[in-house]
Design a protein around this motif. Structure first.
Motif, mmCIF file in Angstrom:
data_model
loop_
_atom_site.group_PDB
_atom_site.id
_atom_site.type_symbol
_atom_site.label_atom_id
_atom_site.label_comp_id
_atom_site.label_asym_id
_atom_site.label_seq_id
_atom_site.Cartn_x
_atom_site.Cartn_y
_atom_site.Cartn_z
ATOM 1 N N SER A 1 16.198 -3.156 -9.304
ATOM 2 C CA SER A 1 17.051 -3.250 -7.766
ATOM 3 C C SER A 1 15.993 -2.863 -6.796
ATOM 4 O O SER A 1 16.280 -3.196 -5.775
ATOM 5 C CB SER A 1 18.157 -2.188 -7.954
ATOM 6 N N TRP A 2 14.979 -1.895 -6.945
ATOM 7 C CA TRP A 2 14.125 -1.533 -6.063
ATOM 8 C C TRP A 2 12.606 -2.208 -6.215
ATOM 9 O O TRP A 2 12.058 -2.018 -5.196
ATOM 10 C CB TRP A 2 14.236 -0.034 -5.860
ATOM 11 N N PHE A 3 12.281 -2.620 -7.156
ATOM 12 C CA PHE A 3 10.788 -3.347 -7.315
ATOM 13 C C PHE A 3 10.673 -4.409 -6.261
ATOM 14 O O PHE A 3 9.594 -4.380 -5.874
ATOM 15 C CB PHE A 3 10.734 -3.720 -9.070
ATOM 16 N N PRO A 4 11.504 -5.206 -6.028
ATOM 17 C CA PRO A 4 11.136 -6.185 -5.022
ATOM 18 C C PRO A 4 10.905 -5.972 -3.605
ATOM 19 O O PRO A 4 9.822 -6.326 -2.975
ATOM 20 C CB PRO A 4 12.317 -7.203 -4.952
ATOM 21 N N ASP A 5 11.229 -4.545 -3.349
ATOM 22 C CA ASP A 5 10.816 -3.863 -2.044
ATOM 23 C C ASP A 5 9.289 -3.474 -2.153
ATOM 24 O O ASP A 5 8.599 -3.129 -1.361
ATOM 25 C CB ASP A 5 11.693 -2.738 -1.951
ATOM 26 N N ALA A 6 8.875 -3.005 -3.402
ATOM 27 C CA ALA A 6 7.444 -2.562 -3.620
ATOM 28 C C ALA A 6 6.280 -3.646 -3.752
ATOM 29 O O ALA A 6 5.291 -3.237 -3.550
ATOM 30 C CB ALA A 6 7.526 -1.613 -4.935
ATOM 31 N N VAL A 7 6.704 -4.666 -4.232
ATOM 32 C CA VAL A 7 5.875 -5.615 -4.582
ATOM 33 C C VAL A 7 5.157 -6.652 -3.240
ATOM 34 O O VAL A 7 6.346 -6.719 -2.435
ATOM 35 C CB VAL A 7 5.994 -6.648 -5.739
ATOM 36 N N PRO B 1 0.782 -1.293 -0.139
ATOM 37 C CA PRO B 1 0.110 -0.119 -0.158
ATOM 38 C C PRO B 1 0.900 1.465 0.014
ATOM 39 O O PRO B 1 0.595 2.110 -0.533
ATOM 40 C CB PRO B 1 -0.788 -0.087 1.338
ATOM 41 N N GLU B 2 2.159 1.326 0.924
ATOM 42 C CA GLU B 2 2.690 2.479 0.770
ATOM 43 C C GLU B 2 3.594 2.819 -0.603
ATOM 44 O O GLU B 2 3.986 4.008 -0.648
ATOM 45 C CB GLU B 2 3.647 2.565 1.977
ATOM 46 N N TYR B 3 3.402 1.914 -1.354
ATOM 47 C CA TYR B 3 4.085 2.315 -2.707
ATOM 48 C C TYR B 3 3.002 2.484 -3.806
ATOM 49 O O TYR B 3 3.178 3.425 -4.638
ATOM 50 C CB TYR B 3 4.670 1.198 -3.409
ATOM 51 N N SER B 4 1.678 1.891 -3.584
ATOM 52 C CA SER B 4 0.831 2.212 -4.538
ATOM 53 C C SER B 4 0.242 3.669 -4.932
ATOM 54 O O SER B 4 -0.122 3.913 -5.767
ATOM 55 C CB SER B 4 -0.371 1.244 -4.424
ATOM 56 N N GLU B 5 0.403 4.353 -3.691
ATOM 57 C CA GLU B 5 -0.478 5.785 -3.834
ATOM 58 C C GLU B 5 0.566 6.538 -4.811
ATOM 59 O O GLU B 5 -0.182 7.312 -5.395
ATOM 60 C CB GLU B 5 -0.377 6.248 -2.412
ATOM 61 N N ASN B 6 1.507 6.441 -4.728
ATOM 62 C CA ASN B 6 2.459 7.312 -5.716
ATOM 63 C C ASN B 6 3.174 6.533 -6.658
ATOM 64 O O ASN B 6 4.390 6.935 -7.347
ATOM 65 C CB ASN B 6 3.317 8.280 -4.920
ATOM 66 N N TRP B 7 2.771 5.388 -7.268
ATOM 67 C CA TRP B 7 3.366 4.310 -7.965
ATOM 68 C C TRP B 7 3.883 5.114 -9.367
ATOM 69 O O TRP B 7 5.052 4.970 -9.619
ATOM 70 C CB TRP B 7 2.800 3.131 -8.438
#
Length: 170
Positions: free
Chosen positions: A139-145, A75-81
């Motif tokens: 490099s950072w996508f794994p932190d977002a999913v 959720p913390e990534y989706s608001e400003n994806w």
């Protein structure tokens, strides 16, 4: 994945010559004893140049790499994806072999974004996944999913979006 032989491409039952063509895409040769649905993706190609009527021989026809990826985010990534992926998106769209690179937000899952992208050919797709901006994003996508993204990656006839025959503006 690969497209099955042209003889495996068929019109949908009862469809007229102007309606959609179902193209079966397999990740392995079909097993005649197994249900085809788990291994098959049906691509609906409406009002495209019919595969059997495309100009040139099969070796001369243009095929593009067509990719759809579903990213289900924390959720913390989706608001400003879209803001977070802006540099990646801009750099990818600037690649010489990129045809389109478009993000959409799911209407069914509030934290899911769908990426629809296409590349001119395998060489362009390879250049994309070997680019600095792709590596930086990965490099950072794994932190977002919250789970592994789901992907469809196929080669399809065509060079860009095509118009749909079944819906015409009035």
């Amino acid at each position: 994945m690969r497209l099955v032989a042209p003889q495996s491409i068929s019109r949908l039952g009862g469809a007229s010559s102007s309606s959609a063509t179902a193209i079966q895409v397999w990740n392995r040769p079909p097993d005649p004893n197994a249900s085809p649905l788990p291994a098959m993706i049906r691509c609906m190609m409406a009002s495209t140049i019919p595969v059997d009527q495309s100009p040139g021989t099969p070796d001369e026809r243009q095929e593009m790499i067509f990719i759809v990826v579903k990213f289900t985010l924390k959720p913390e990534y989706s608001e400003n994806w879209l803001e977070r992926v802006n540099d990646f998106t801009t750099a990818t769209r600037a690649e010489p072999g990129n045809i389109f690179f478009e993000w959409s937000k799911s209407v069914e899952e509030s934290h899911q974004f769908v990426l629809c992208e296409a590349f001119r050919d395998g060489e362009a797709g390879s250049a994309h996944v070997n680019s600095d901006h792709f590596r930086a994003a990965m490099s950072w996508f794994p932190d977002a999913v919250i789970r592994n993204p789901q992907i469809v990656n196929v080669e399809v006839p065509g060079e860009d979006w095509m118009e749909m025959a079944e819906v015409q503006p009035r």
